[in-house]
Motif scaffolding. Sequence first.
Motif, short mmCIF file in Angstrom:
data_model
loop_
_atom_site.label_atom_id
_atom_site.label_comp_id
_atom_site.label_asym_id
_atom_site.label_seq_id
_atom_site.Cartn_x
_atom_site.Cartn_y
_atom_site.Cartn_z
N ARG A 20 -16.03 -11.31 6.08
CA ARG A 20 -16.07 -10.73 4.73
C ARG A 20 -16.18 -11.80 3.66
O ARG A 20 -16.95 -11.66 2.71
N SER A 21 -15.43 -12.91 3.80
CA SER A 21 -15.45 -13.94 2.77
C SER A 21 -16.81 -14.65 2.67
O SER A 21 -17.38 -14.74 1.58
N PRO A 22 -17.37 -15.15 3.79
CA PRO A 22 -18.70 -15.77 3.66
C PRO A 22 -19.76 -14.81 3.17
O PRO A 22 -20.64 -15.19 2.40
N LEU A 23 -19.63 -13.55 3.58
CA LEU A 23 -20.63 -12.56 3.17
C LEU A 23 -20.53 -12.27 1.67
O LEU A 23 -21.55 -12.22 0.98
N ILE A 24 -19.30 -12.09 1.19
CA ILE A 24 -19.11 -11.80 -0.24
C ILE A 24 -19.58 -13.00 -1.08
O ILE A 24 -20.23 -12.82 -2.11
N ASN A 25 -19.28 -14.21 -0.61
CA ASN A 25 -19.71 -15.40 -1.36
C ASN A 25 -21.24 -15.51 -1.41
O ASN A 25 -21.81 -15.83 -2.44
N PHE A 26 -21.86 -15.24 -0.27
CA PHE A 26 -23.33 -15.28 -0.23
C PHE A 26 -23.92 -14.25 -1.19
O PHE A 26 -24.80 -14.55 -2.00
N LEU A 27 -23.39 -13.01 -1.12
CA LEU A 27 -23.91 -11.94 -1.96
C LEU A 27 -23.61 -12.19 -3.44
O LEU A 27 -24.42 -11.89 -4.31
N TYR A 28 -22.45 -12.79 -3.69
CA TYR A 28 -22.07 -13.09 -5.07
C TYR A 28 -23.06 -14.08 -5.69
O TYR A 28 -23.50 -13.92 -6.83
N ASN A 33 -22.85 -11.11 -9.54
CA ASN A 33 -21.84 -10.18 -10.05
C ASN A 33 -20.87 -9.87 -8.91
O ASN A 33 -21.29 -9.41 -7.85
N ARG A 34 -19.61 -10.15 -9.16
CA ARG A 34 -18.61 -10.04 -8.10
C ARG A 34 -18.45 -8.61 -7.59
O ARG A 34 -18.41 -8.37 -6.38
N GLU A 35 -18.38 -7.68 -8.53
CA GLU A 35 -18.17 -6.27 -8.15
C GLU A 35 -19.34 -5.76 -7.30
O GLU A 35 -19.15 -5.11 -6.27
N GLN A 36 -20.52 -6.10 -7.76
CA GLN A 36 -21.73 -5.68 -7.03
C GLN A 36 -21.79 -6.36 -5.66
O GLN A 36 -22.19 -5.73 -4.67
N ALA A 37 -21.35 -7.61 -5.62
CA ALA A 37 -21.35 -8.34 -4.34
C ALA A 37 -20.42 -7.66 -3.34
O ALA A 37 -20.75 -7.52 -2.16
N GLU A 38 -19.26 -7.22 -3.81
CA GLU A 38 -18.31 -6.55 -2.91
C GLU A 38 -18.85 -5.18 -2.47
O GLU A 38 -18.67 -4.79 -1.31
#
Lengths: 191, 153
Positions: A20-28, A33-38
């Motif tokens: 979850r963490s590497p994926l959220i960081n990549f998407l962020y 946008n953090r919310e959109q990344a999550e």
Amino acid sequence: MLDVKAGDEQSFALLLHRYRSPLINFLYRMVRNREQAEDLAQEVFIRVYRAREDYVPSAKFTTWLFRIATNLALNSVRDNRYQRMEISLDAPVTTDAEDGDEKTLDVAEKHPNIEQHLIEETRKKMIRHAIEKLPEKQRAAVLLHKYQELDYGEISKILECSESALKSLLFRAYETLRVELAPLVAQQGKQ
Amino acid sequence: MSCGRMEKKIMGYVDGRLKEGERLEMEKHLSTCAACRVQVNEFRAVNVLLDELPMIEPSAAFDVRMQARVAAEPAKQSWWAWFAPSPRVAFAASMLLLATVWVGSYSVSNPPQIDQADVPVLENYDVISSFEALTELSQAVPADDASQQNQDM
């Protein structure tokens, strides 16, 4: 993933926790946008969960995971292109965790030397903006190469291009970053 | 190696992913080409700068929302599940099958009886059904009643 395929819900929880963490960081870093990344990260995991019974280990799990994530991110970036153009890159993003560290309340607590802190934050902002300005595919290539440390074979499968094309993408991206970050690069050279 | 071939090799050299032979070839070129040496050093500097960006942590709400979404996912049934219906459906289906077999076997052992005297009539049914003169005849009467009427006359 094979345990998840066999119906082991606990394994899916482990998978989620690990990626979850590497994926959220990549998407962020892709969508800025953090919310959109999550939200996108949740969509990636839900797709993995739905496809668990059909999973065939023909490629590495990370390749599959980041391929879904990259496709979602690229679609999201393209959908939001007009919105993005209206937002100044220099506008403060209050929901951004990294920018959140810049709040004046935190400065005195975390950094006795405010001047030093401001210099560091300006550097981070420059780096972040330089990455954000890269064309989407180059950005994805840099993020997967630099932060996920995937090999060329995996990245080229994720981006659906040849290894040779990937090397050109990375070269062009680093050339752009070298120009955008010229003052910092020069400082780095002196150290 | 020429400067033009650097494009494909430089990233691999900077992040240490080149094979030994390629690395040696690269270093041989760099020892004679100042421009490429500058480029390599600046790519290295960019690489170091990219390390300065901190990672973000998933929000506390992420796990809660994720669990809720997974829990809301319907249990996926394989195509084989279509052949394993509920006991009620299985019972109904077997009853229907038994009834079909019973009716089938009954009709085979008891075929409909046709009187041999009716065979010519049935063979000519199409002609008779469209023969207008027949529709004008009075209602048919049982054979016994007909013979009684003839005697009366």
